[in-house]
Design a protein around this motif. Sequence first.
Motif, PDB file in Angstrom:
ATOM      1  N   GLU A 136      54.372 -52.650  -2.249  1.00 17.53           N
ATOM      2  CA  GLU A 136      54.478 -53.661  -1.200  1.00 17.53           C
ATOM      3  C   GLU A 136      53.937 -53.131   0.121  1.00 17.53           C
ATOM      4  OE1 GLU A 136      58.623 -54.245  -1.392  1.00 17.53           O
ATOM      5  OE2 GLU A 136      58.554 -55.407  -3.239  1.00 17.53           O
ATOM      6  N   GLY A 137      54.167 -51.841   0.370  1.00 22.05           N
ATOM      7  CA  GLY A 137      53.750 -51.292   1.652  1.00 22.05           C
ATOM      8  C   GLY A 137      52.564 -50.376   1.516  1.00 22.05           C
ATOM      9  N   SER A 138      52.348 -49.609   2.558  1.00 25.39           N
ATOM     10  CA  SER A 138      51.219 -48.684   2.567  1.00 25.39           C
ATOM     11  C   SER A 138      51.557 -47.453   1.735  1.00 25.39           C
ATOM     12  CB  SER A 138      50.919 -48.280   4.011  1.00 25.39           C
ATOM     13  OG  SER A 138      50.210 -47.077   4.039  1.00 25.39           O
ATOM     14  N   PHE A 139      50.646 -47.118   0.862  1.00 22.03           N
ATOM     15  CA  PHE A 139      50.866 -45.946   0.023  1.00 22.03           C
ATOM     16  C   PHE A 139      50.797 -44.671   0.857  1.00 22.03           C
ATOM     17  CE2 PHE A 139      49.107 -42.738  -3.007  1.00 22.03           C
ATOM     18  CZ  PHE A 139      50.256 -42.598  -3.763  1.00 22.03           C
ATOM     19  N   GLU A 140      49.871 -44.675   1.800  1.00 20.63           N
ATOM     20  CA  GLU A 140      49.731 -43.503   2.667  1.00 20.63           C
ATOM     21  C   GLU A 140      50.998 -43.306   3.497  1.00 20.63           C
ATOM     22  OE1 GLU A 140      46.078 -43.403   4.792  1.00 20.63           O
ATOM     23  OE2 GLU A 140      46.641 -41.670   6.001  1.00 20.63           O
TER      24      GLU A 140
END
Lengths: 189, 483
Positions: free
Chosen positions: A68-72
């Motif tokens: 859902e969010g940023s992997f980084e």
Amino acid sequence: MTSETSEIKIIEDCISGKRRAQSKLYKKYANTLLGICLRYSRNKSEAEDVLQEGFIKIFINIKNFRKEGSFEGWMKRIMVNTALLNSRDNLKHYFHADIDSLEENLQVKSEFEINDNYSAKELMNLVQNLPDGYRMVFNLYVFDDYTHKEIAQMLGVSEGTSKSQLARARKFLQNKIFELKQKKIDIIS
Amino acid sequence: MAKDHQNIDNFFKDALSNYTEEQASRSVWKGISEKLFVHDLIHLNWLNIPYFVPAVLAVIVGLIAILMITSEPETVMVGAEEVAGTEEVAVAAAVAVEEEGGKEVAVAGTEEVAVAAAVTDDSRQSAVSSPQSTVVIPQSVVSNQQSTTNNQQSTISSRDLSVEKSNKIVDNKNIQQSITQERQKAYNPIVLSEKSKLNSSTNVLFSPISYITFSEFNTSRNTYLQKLSLLPNADITGVRTTKKSFNYYTKDQYSVGIHYTPEKMYNSPDDQPDKNIYSFDFSLIYNMNKYIFQTGIGYTYFENDHNYQVNYNDFLGTYEDLASISFTFDTVTGTPNPIYTWTSTDVYDTTDQSLNSKVTNYYSSLQVPLLLGYKLYEKKRFSLFLKGGPLVSFLIYKNEPGATYYSPDRKVTSIDYATPSRTKINWQFQGSIGVGYQFTQRLSLAVEPTIKYYFNEVYGRNKSADTRPYLFGIRTGIIYTIK
């Protein structure tokens, strides 16, 4: 194949435990995450230990990553937590041992002025040379946008301690920058 | 002061937020991969590995084979008082010669006994008999020439003994009595076991001067039979036991087998990832010389992950729309009262967005093969064979749960649902090259690397590309020979 699709594929392969995908992911993010580890560590050796431990956690827990969010961002959080855990045993000492010895550094020697004459590496050295407690609070507050309440919970200290540590860190850095400036002037002259 | 703080924070943040000037040393990745390897080993679920079970079976079979080959007794020459053979004791017999001059040789024991012999210490009599049969030694086994040219020892090959039912030679009752008496007298009973009977042949070694041979006309066969008679001072110099090789597929054998086959599908349609497939089957096998005919029924279970895409518009908000106004008249005050009727309208972004996810489908099918095989090689307990033929698969169960998503604040515009239905009947070609190992005369193990090729597509959806998957697997099972 777009970079986003490519990253999704790498993540899925990492979930499957494919070593080649893990290597790709490492190569892609190692330098970025090392920068975070350096900020939280005293030197590069310690930073690399944190980086290694953090990546192992990433690969083991990547199946829990919700896309859902940023992997980084998710990886950065893991690195920060790893850095904190890495120095957790020493954290209680950080906030007691170094206050007296550093009092002299907390007298502001000069007004801070923005100067572009400092390289990123020089500034990184300044951060790394911060006393451990100052460094943790400064990093968490300035770079990772945690509030004093959150920092206090993470480090197991009071909010007041967190605020005072941050203030001291700023003064410390301000003086160090001044010293660096003086040193450069001396060299030139 | 506050401005200074802000300046310092931003100054460092700008300079170090994306700091990538230093590179991690190579030892970092090395350490990561080593630790991950250890972690993977510790947390590996071995039973989930499709090839683990056959691999373990293969290792076990290999170890057993090595043990059996290395422990297989070589030809053993022993003295008259020693016995070569297996450790198990099952049948004992004695050799005796009839009082009349020892014209007959009979083997004592059950009907299935190949040969058994013992030396009577002081007896002048020996008898070898079967309760229901008389053993006749054919010409090829013992000849005068052999006995005279071989000064040291002559051999009677029990493997070649043929059993002929005949009441003319020895009376069964008398033989039984003789056996009983001679067993009691037996100086050194030679012991053979059921195992040695099946797995080995035994040669009884006589002194060259212990026997003579003669021919007798057999009326039932209308031919002369060479017979052996022991002399009164017959002496056995030893017994030689040699292993007898097995025939994995002998003539006219019927067998049943249970097999497990883990397989991996390749070249599946592009949106279907390669998946593991697990099969169990019950097979009926008929062997005719070197040819193998096989059919049976198998159960196959497999899963497929299917990607799908949900297209949606983001929810932006809601506005109230005046649908109507009506009035009521207040008779007391003499003024009209308006009544507003509002309708709520949701507003969505016009930009299309999408959400990718996947779903797992579950299938089961029954498979019926019809295979023809050929035995390429056979030695001792091992055999190598080829098999191939058509296989029809019937889909008996499917669970395709469909796309699941949670988007209360979104308007789903469409779903690109990439889950095709599988065809209910599917034809395949199955081919394998296998290795068989015979544990016992009836029980054997077979390991067959197998390939299956689909004659038609496995998915019912029309695709532009004609995708026909193929599977590689290792079929491993136990075969029991009925007849």
